[in-house]
Scaffold this motif. Structure first.
Motif, PDB file in Angstrom:
ATOM      1  N   GLU A  50       0.831  -1.205   0.000  1.00 50.55           N
ATOM      2  CA  GLU A  50       0.000   0.000   0.000  1.00 50.55           C
ATOM      3  C   GLU A  50       0.866   1.256   0.000  1.00 50.55           C
ATOM      4  O   GLU A  50       0.584   2.219  -0.714  1.00 50.55           O
ATOM      5  N   LYS A  51       1.935   1.251   0.809  1.00 53.86           N
ATOM      6  CA  LYS A  51       2.830   2.405   0.855  1.00 53.86           C
ATOM      7  C   LYS A  51       3.539   2.608  -0.480  1.00 53.86           C
ATOM      8  O   LYS A  51       3.669   3.742  -0.952  1.00 53.86           O
ATOM      9  N   VAL A  52       3.994   1.519  -1.089  1.00 49.80           N
ATOM     10  CA  VAL A  52       4.663   1.612  -2.386  1.00 49.80           C
ATOM     11  C   VAL A  52       3.703   2.158  -3.438  1.00 49.80           C
ATOM     12  O   VAL A  52       4.066   3.019  -4.246  1.00 49.80           O
ATOM     13  N   THR A  53       2.468   1.685  -3.423  1.00 46.55           N
ATOM     14  CA  THR A  53       1.459   2.172  -4.366  1.00 46.55           C
ATOM     15  C   THR A  53       1.221   3.659  -4.176  1.00 46.55           C
ATOM     16  O   THR A  53       1.122   4.422  -5.156  1.00 46.55           O
ATOM     17  N   MET A  54       1.140   4.090  -2.922  1.00 49.80           N
ATOM     18  CA  MET A  54       0.928   5.502  -2.633  1.00 49.80           C
ATOM     19  C   MET A  54       2.107   6.340  -3.131  1.00 49.80           C
ATOM     20  O   MET A  54       1.917   7.382  -3.772  1.00 49.80           O
ATOM     21  N   ILE A  55       3.319   5.874  -2.881  1.00 47.10           N
ATOM     22  CA  ILE A  55       4.513   6.599  -3.316  1.00 47.10           C
ATOM     23  C   ILE A  55       4.578   6.638  -4.841  1.00 47.10           C
ATOM     24  O   ILE A  55       4.897   7.680  -5.429  1.00 47.10           O
ATOM     25  N   GLU A  56       4.262   5.508  -5.495  1.00 46.77           N
ATOM     26  CA  GLU A  56       4.273   5.472  -6.954  1.00 46.77           C
ATOM     27  C   GLU A  56       3.270   6.463  -7.534  1.00 46.77           C
ATOM     28  O   GLU A  56       3.560   7.143  -8.522  1.00 46.77           O
ATOM     29  N   SER A  57       2.088   6.550  -6.925  1.00 48.14           N
ATOM     30  CA  SER A  57       1.084   7.485  -7.446  1.00 48.14           C
ATOM     31  C   SER A  57       1.548   8.927  -7.265  1.00 48.14           C
ATOM     32  O   SER A  57       1.327   9.768  -8.136  1.00 48.14           O
ATOM     33  N   GLU A  58       2.208   9.237  -6.143  1.00 53.96           N
ATOM     34  CA  GLU A  58       2.732  10.586  -5.928  1.00 53.96           C
ATOM     35  C   GLU A  58       3.824  10.916  -6.937  1.00 53.96           C
ATOM     36  O   GLU A  58       3.843  12.005  -7.509  1.00 53.96           O
ATOM     37  N   VAL A  59       4.723   9.955  -7.169  1.00 55.52           N
ATOM     38  CA  VAL A  59       5.809  10.176  -8.122  1.00 55.52           C
ATOM     39  C   VAL A  59       5.239  10.352  -9.522  1.00 55.52           C
ATOM     40  O   VAL A  59       5.651  11.241 -10.267  1.00 55.52           O
ATOM     41  N   PHE A  60       4.263   9.519  -9.880  1.00 58.98           N
ATOM     42  CA  PHE A  60       3.654   9.614 -11.204  1.00 58.98           C
ATOM     43  C   PHE A  60       2.961  10.961 -11.366  1.00 58.98           C
ATOM     44  O   PHE A  60       3.067  11.593 -12.410  1.00 58.98           O
ATOM     45  N   GLN A  61       2.261  11.399 -10.326  1.00 62.02           N
ATOM     46  CA  GLN A  61       1.577  12.695 -10.379  1.00 62.02           C
ATOM     47  C   GLN A  61       2.597  13.813 -10.559  1.00 62.02           C
ATOM     48  O   GLN A  61       2.401  14.719 -11.360  1.00 62.02           O
ATOM     49  N   ASN A  62       3.696  13.764  -9.789  1.00 62.96           N
ATOM     50  CA  ASN A  62       4.741  14.781  -9.913  1.00 62.96           C
ATOM     51  C   ASN A  62       5.366  14.754 -11.303  1.00 62.96           C
ATOM     52  O   ASN A  62       5.671  15.802 -11.868  1.00 62.96           O
ATOM     53  N   GLU A  63       5.548  13.550 -11.847  1.00 61.17           N
ATOM     54  CA  GLU A  63       6.127  13.418 -13.181  1.00 61.17           C
ATOM     55  C   GLU A  63       5.191  14.019 -14.229  1.00 61.17           C
ATOM     56  O   GLU A  63       5.637  14.702 -15.145  1.00 61.17           O
ATOM     57  N   LYS A  64       3.887  13.795 -14.078  1.00 57.47           N
ATOM     58  CA  LYS A  64       2.915  14.378 -15.006  1.00 57.47           C
ATOM     59  C   LYS A  64       2.948  15.897 -14.913  1.00 57.47           C
ATOM     60  O   LYS A  64       2.909  16.590 -15.929  1.00 57.47           O
ATOM     61  N   GLU A  65       3.022  16.428 -13.688  1.00 56.92           N
ATOM     62  CA  GLU A  65       3.072  17.880 -13.502  1.00 56.92           C
ATOM     63  C   GLU A  65       4.337  18.463 -14.125  1.00 56.92           C
ATOM     64  O   GLU A  65       4.294  19.506 -14.768  1.00 56.92           O
ATOM     65  N   ARG A  66       5.471  17.763 -13.940  1.00 56.11           N
ATOM     66  CA  ARG A  66       6.730  18.248 -14.512  1.00 56.11           C
ATOM     67  C   ARG A  66       6.675  18.248 -16.036  1.00 56.11           C
ATOM     68  O   ARG A  66       7.103  19.203 -16.679  1.00 56.11           O
ATOM     69  N   SER A  67       6.144  17.168 -16.620  1.00 55.29           N
ATOM     70  CA  SER A  67       6.100  17.110 -18.076  1.00 55.29           C
ATOM     71  C   SER A  67       5.124  18.145 -18.629  1.00 55.29           C
ATOM     72  O   SER A  67       5.370  18.737 -19.684  1.00 55.29           O
ATOM     73  N   PHE A  68       4.017  18.393 -17.907  1.00 54.11           N
ATOM     74  CA  PHE A  68       3.081  19.434 -18.345  1.00 54.11           C
ATOM     75  C   PHE A  68       3.749  20.799 -18.288  1.00 54.11           C
ATOM     76  O   PHE A  68       3.633  21.605 -19.222  1.00 54.11           O
ATOM     77  N   ALA A  69       4.461  21.085 -17.197  1.00 56.25           N
ATOM     78  CA  ALA A  69       5.143  22.373 -17.052  1.00 56.25           C
ATOM     79  C   ALA A  69       6.214  22.539 -18.132  1.00 56.25           C
ATOM     80  O   ALA A  69       6.373  23.623 -18.705  1.00 56.25           O
ATOM     81  N   LYS A  70       6.912  21.451 -18.434  1.00 56.10           N
ATOM     82  CA  LYS A  70       7.956  21.504 -19.467  1.00 56.10           C
ATOM     83  C   LYS A  70       7.326  21.771 -20.831  1.00 56.10           C
ATOM     84  O   LYS A  70       7.827  22.594 -21.600  1.00 56.10           O
ATOM     85  N   ALA A  71       6.211  21.098 -21.130  1.00 57.68           N
ATOM     86  CA  ALA A  71       5.531  21.319 -22.409  1.00 57.68           C
ATOM     87  C   ALA A  71       5.021  22.748 -22.505  1.00 57.68           C
ATOM     88  O   ALA A  71       5.129  23.393 -23.557  1.00 57.68           O
ATOM     89  N   LEU A  72       4.476  23.256 -21.405  1.00 57.28           N
ATOM     90  CA  LEU A  72       3.978  24.630 -21.390  1.00 57.28           C
ATOM     91  C   LEU A  72       5.124  25.618 -21.618  1.00 57.28           C
ATOM     92  O   LEU A  72       4.999  26.568 -22.396  1.00 57.28           O
ATOM     93  N   PHE A  73       6.253  25.369 -20.956  1.00 54.95           N
ATOM     94  CA  PHE A  73       7.422  26.234 -21.135  1.00 54.95           C
ATOM     95  C   PHE A  73       7.889  26.181 -22.583  1.00 54.95           C
ATOM     96  O   PHE A  73       8.212  27.231 -23.182  1.00 54.95           O
ATOM     97  N   ASN A  74       7.940  24.986 -23.170  1.00 59.78           N
ATOM     98  CA  ASN A  74       8.384  24.854 -24.564  1.00 59.78           C
ATOM     99  C   ASN A  74       7.456  25.605 -25.514  1.00 59.78           C
ATOM    100  O   ASN A  74       7.913  26.241 -26.462  1.00 59.78           O
ATOM    101  N   GLU A  75       6.149  25.526 -25.258  1.00 59.35           N
ATOM    102  CA  GLU A  75       5.189  26.253 -26.096  1.00 59.35           C
ATOM    103  C   GLU A  75       5.378  27.763 -25.972  1.00 59.35           C
ATOM    104  O   GLU A  75       5.342  28.487 -26.964  1.00 59.35           O
ATOM    105  N   LYS A  76       5.565  28.229 -24.744  1.00 53.98           N
ATOM    106  CA  LYS A  76       5.775  29.671 -24.547  1.00 53.98           C
ATOM    107  C   LYS A  76       7.071  30.125 -25.224  1.00 53.98           C
ATOM    108  O   LYS A  76       7.130  31.196 -25.816  1.00 53.98           O
ATOM    109  N   GLU A  77       8.105  29.296 -25.116  1.00 50.29           N
ATOM    110  CA  GLU A  77       9.391  29.620 -25.731  1.00 50.29           C
ATOM    111  C   GLU A  77       9.251  29.659 -27.256  1.00 50.29           C
ATOM    112  O   GLU A  77       9.779  30.555 -27.919  1.00 50.29           O
ATOM    113  N   LYS A  78       8.512  28.679 -27.806  1.00 49.89           N
ATOM    114  CA  LYS A  78       8.289  28.652 -29.253  1.00 49.89           C
ATOM    115  C   LYS A  78       7.521  29.900 -29.690  1.00 49.89           C
ATOM    116  O   LYS A  78       7.874  30.543 -30.681  1.00 49.89           O
ATOM    117  N   LYS A  79       6.486  30.255 -28.926  1.00 40.89           N
ATOM    118  CA  LYS A  79       5.692  31.448 -29.250  1.00 40.89           C
ATOM    119  C   LYS A  79       6.568  32.697 -29.198  1.00 40.89           C
ATOM    120  O   LYS A  79       6.503  33.559 -30.078  1.00 40.89           O
TER     121      LYS A  79
END
Length: 121
Positions: A50-79
């Motif tokens: 259960e703890k591993v599952t919880m940690i994995e979900s937190e890491v996955f969520q953080n990874e999604k947030e990081r990739s979204f922020a990176k994509a947003l930054f790339n779009e702004k930079e391109k613009k």
């Protein structure tokens, strides 16, 4: 003498055989201890899973947030690059070729920026 030795050995064997029936059998107690230990171990493994599952979900969520922020930054930079080149006098086709971006995207960004500028003015 041999007969006495044999009879003593037989008597001891009979006595030990009789005592073996009265001796307490410890195997049910050992089985119970093993069963309790395995139940405890299974509970701990479940908690760890259960703890591993919880940690994995937190890491996955953080990874999604990081990739979204990176994509947003790339779009702004391109613009920013497209608008900078457009302001520098480059044509839409030249900007598209230099930045390796579809010309339709370049046009859309320029038109959106022009619309935003008109609203602000």
């Amino acid at each position: 003498m041999e007969i006495i030795m044999i009879s003593v050995l037989v008597a001891v064997a009979i006595l030990l055989f009789i005592l073996s029936y009265f001796k307490k059998d410890e195997s049910p107690e050992i089985d119970r201890k093993i069963e309790n230990f395995s139940i405890t171990l299974m509970k701990e493994m479940n908690q760890l899973n259960e703890k591993v599952t919880m940690i994995e979900s937190e890491v996955f969520q953080n990874e999604k947030e990081r990739s979204f922020a990176k994509a947003l930054f790339n779009e702004k930079e391109k613009k920013r690059k497209i608008l900078g080149m457009f302001a520098g006098g480059y044509s839409n086709e030249e900007i598209a070729m230099k930045l390796n971006v579809p010309e339709d995207d370049v046009e859309a960004i320029i038109i959106l920026h022009a619309d935003e500028s008109e609203v602000v003015s």
